[in-house]
Design an enzyme around this catalytic site. Structure first.
Site, PDB file in Angstrom:
ATOM      1  N   HIS A  82     -38.755 -23.621  -2.542  1.00 32.61           N
ATOM      2  CA  HIS A  82     -37.910 -23.482  -1.347  1.00 32.61           C
ATOM      3  C   HIS A  82     -36.568 -22.839  -1.704  1.00 32.61           C
ATOM      4  CE1 HIS A  82     -35.793 -24.500   2.344  1.00 32.61           C
ATOM      5  NE2 HIS A  82     -36.953 -24.863   2.873  1.00 32.61           N
ATOM      6  N   GLY A 172     -23.771 -26.592  -7.698  1.00 31.34           N
ATOM      7  CA  GLY A 172     -23.958 -25.392  -6.903  1.00 31.34           C
ATOM      8  C   GLY A 172     -23.039 -25.430  -5.699  1.00 31.34           C
TER       9      GLY A 172
END
Length: 541
Positions: A82, A172
């Protein structure tokens, strides 16, 4: 109405059960939050959590989940199918009940600010919460994914909305925002994956590309084959079910399938669904087929049958419809009593329940008798000529009856604010002023509740007159009793309004309230007599 917000955070971990469970437990432990679903995927290495709560609780639940992810997820070792760019990859907030999209925008922005400050990581705002249009769509924000994030953060156009403008390797970045409820919906095709995909391309908003857009807005989709079901599916995300509702998608798939000469075998909703979307489907088929269905549970059954939602797995409303999952039983101790118990409670040596609650009971019984006669007239062969009139009369009488039941306890609770004011301290001038203000507000509540009883009951008169005019003549006495009970209930509520107005010092409020109450009470006397006159004319004609 209880305020309900949904939060659906996606975390970049779908394989480590300890981490998946730890995030779930953080949400569960947050007061006011209800965790509805945890959906991990090993191949995507991603877990989707669904939880609901009031605006304050949902914010705390999201923060609690983010803190666990910060401690347990390391994006440097993450791989999955994904698209993703962060440990908590995306965290949308969705209005469900009693809140607006603007409310959810505020929640998302507050969450991003608090989480970025606490965790020292970058946050981007998307969809309705976005501060720039070019950041509105999630794929645009996530372009390049985690692997390209370090370089992208150097671009002034892609500085985070909150948090450090630097790459945090373990985390992130996170996108958070506000959006409509996304419905994951599949329509079953007795054909091939290629045929299902052809249908999806014709319908989804992006179609086959910029030069060949699809027919339906706010639809993302594709076709695939499900070995488990041995059939193909048009699988879609309805990103705004008010623009393209479930039933529209289902009907359009049916048209496309007919052109390809393949069959449609029902559909399925993946995950949860708002009640409104199911009722929209029911209303569509009610109008299309000229049906007469007014009770919610029957509307849901109709939608389930017409859409074939039981085709591959049972559709259980209490487990699939979000409002039903989080519903709390009404706090109506008086209304829940047996009839004998209520009468004995009224006759007991206490001031509550009193005339206000009894007035609500009488009005409910009056509207209920009208509903009974209309329902017993409708559908009877010899009364088919008045079906249209009964179809018009039944819903307002039915709804008025149900609404008045809630007023039985509301009236007894009406004095709570006033009594709290009475118990407030009054030793200083400031305390006396605060006490007086609280008592005045309490008296206004004690006035507004019986006034609401009057207003609700007043809405039944036209339907009751039509039932008297067209209903089964054998039920004449039921309508007579109903009219008398309805008027008496309104009269009793009026007396409660008047007596509580005496203690209020706000002259403007008193004048406006009395004017409205007088008008409803006068109308009740006239409409009751109208009902009785109609019945007498029918009897002698």
């Amino acid at each position: 109405m209880k305020k309900i917000v949904e939060c659906v955070p996606n975390f970049s971990e779908g394989r480590n059960r300890e981490t998946i469970d730890a995030i779930a437990e953080a949400i569960r432990r947050t007061s006011g939050c209800t965790l509805l679903d945890v959906d991990p995927g090993a191949s995507t290495n991603r877990t989707v959590y669904t939880f609901v709560g009031d605006p304050d609780s949902i914010l705390e639940g999201a923060l609690a989940a983010a803190r666990v992810a910060r401690a347990r997820i390391d994006m440097r070792t993450h791989k999955g199918e994904h698209p993703r760019f962060g440990a908590m990859d995306v965290c949308p907030f969705i209005p469900v009940r009693g809140v607006s999209m603007a409310d959810c925008v505020d929640i998302a922005r507050t969450f991003a600010q608090r989480a970025a400050e606490a965790l020292k990581v970058p946050f981007f705002l998307y969809e309705e919460a976005a501060l720039q249009d070019y950041r509105r769509k999630l794929p645009d924000i996530r372009h390049g994914e985690y692997e390209g994030l370090a370089e992208r953060l150097k671009d002034p156009r892609w500085q985070p909305d909150f948090g450090p403008a630097e790459f945090v390797p373990q985390w992130g970045a996170t996108a958070t925002g506000a959006r409509m409820f996304l419905i994951a919906y599949n329509v079953n095709i007795l054909g091939t994956a290629n045929q299902a995909h052809r249908i999806a391309l014709n319908l989804r908003e992006t179609g086959r590309g910029n030069d060949q857009p699809g027919r339906l807005k706010e639809v993302k989709g594709m076709g695939w084959f499900v070995d488990e079901y041995n059939l193909a599916q048009v699988t879609v995300n309805l990103t705004n079910y008010r623009v393209t509702p479930i039933h529209r998608l289902f009907e359009e798939v049916g048209k496309e399938a007919a052109e390809l000469k393949v069959g449609v075998a029902g559909s399925e909703i993946v995950g949860l669904v708002p009640l409104e979307s199911i009722l929209m489907a029911a209303d569509y088929y009610i109008e299309k087929e000229n049906l007469f269905i007014y009770e919610e549970d029957q509307k849901i059954r109709l939608a389930v049958e017409r859409l074939g939602l039981n085709s591959v797995a049972p559709f259980e409303p209490d487990k699939k419809i979000i409002e039903y999952i989080v519903a709390e039983p009404p706090d109506e101790p008086l209304a829940d009593l047996s009839l004998r118990g209520f009468i004995e409670e009224v006759a007991a040596r206490s001031s509550t329940p009193g005339g206000g609650s009894v007035s609500a009971v009488l009005a409910a019984l009056g509207a209920g008798l009208g509903a009974m006669v209309a329902k017993l007239t409708y559908g009877v062969r010899k009364f088919e000529s008045v079906d249209a009139q009964m179809r018009a009369a039944i819903p307002p009488l039915h709804e008025t009856t149900r609404s008045l039941i809630a007023m039985i306890d509301a009236d007894t609770n009406a004095f709570n604010d006033y009594m709290e004011g009475v118990r407030m301290p009054s030793g200083t001038p400031a305390e006396k002023a605060a006490r007086t203000e609280r008592m005045q507000q309490g008296l206004k509540t004690a006035v507004n509740v019986p006034l609401q009883t009057m207003t609700i009951a007043d809405s039944a008169w036209e339907a009751l007159c039509d039932t008297a005019r067209h209903g089964n003549p054998a039920s004449r006495s039921d309508i007579q009793v109903g009219a008398r009970a309805l008027e008496t209930g309104i009269w009793g509520a009026y007396q409660n309004v008047v007596i509580n107005l005496e203690g209020i010092t706000d002259d403007a409020f008193k004048a406006e309230t009395l004017k409205l109450a007088d008008a409803i009470a006068d109308r009740a006397r006239k409409k009751m007599q109208e009902v009785l006159d109609i019945l007498e004319t029918k009897r002698t004609s």
